[in-house]
Design a protein around this motif. Structure first.
Motif: not given
Length: 172
Positions: A32-33, A35, A46-47, A49-50, A52-54
């Motif tokens: 989970s992300v 924030t 934050e959502i 970028e995170n 996108r990283d996944v």
């Protein structure tokens, strides 16, 4: 085929990645992300970028996300929609198509009844993906979204009706 499921939320956005190989579903990862308590634009970033990283780390072929339901508080619904939009943007900037499912469709695909409890969804995800432990509620919902997509979303596993006549939504 690799599927990323997303359970959007402004405070916590769950994600889960599975692989579908024929009829076999395999767990890849989930989490989970969370924030921070900052302003709305910072939380949406934050959502974005995170997620996108996944996507960059696990390279899904498909993305499935839960649709927003209208709840009693319109402000909460709007905020949830914005969180969902940030997650969708992370997928589309990576040229991934996004499938959307209602909570009813997801529960129906995973548990077999559309009004299943969160606990029932969590338990079925453990069974379906042969997990050693229960994922968090948000991660389980995201995995359920991915399983829903694998079990029939966007033609994946739907019965072909090519060459058949349809009458009022039924084959004749």
């Amino acid at each position: 085929m690799r599927i990323l499921g997303i359970d959007p939320g402004l405070r916590i956005t769950g994600f889960g990645v599975i692989e579908k190989n024929g009829g076999q579903l395999t767990y890849v990862c989930s989490g989970s992300v969370k924030t921070s308590e900052g302003d709305l634009p910072s939380r949406l970033k934050e959502i974005l970028e995170n997620v996108r990283d996944v996507i960059e780390q696990y390279q899904p072929d498909h993305v499935a996300i839960e649709q927003v339901f209208v709840n009693i508080n319109p402000k909460s619904t709007l905020l949830l929609g914005q969180a969902r939009g940030a997650a969708i943007c992370a997928a589309v900037v990576n040229n991934l198509k996004v499938a959307e499912y209602t909570a009813l469709q997801i529960k129906q695909a995973v548990v077999g009844k559309g009004h299943a409890s969160k606990d029932q969804v969590q338990q079925m995800i453990v069974r379906l993906l042969n997990l050693p432990a229960h994922p968090s509620s948000d991660a389980a919902d995201a995995l359920a979204c991915a399983v829903c997509h694998a079990h029939g979303g966007l033609g994946l596993g739907k019965i072909s009706t090519a060459g058949f006549r349809m009458k009022r939504g039924r084959l004749v």
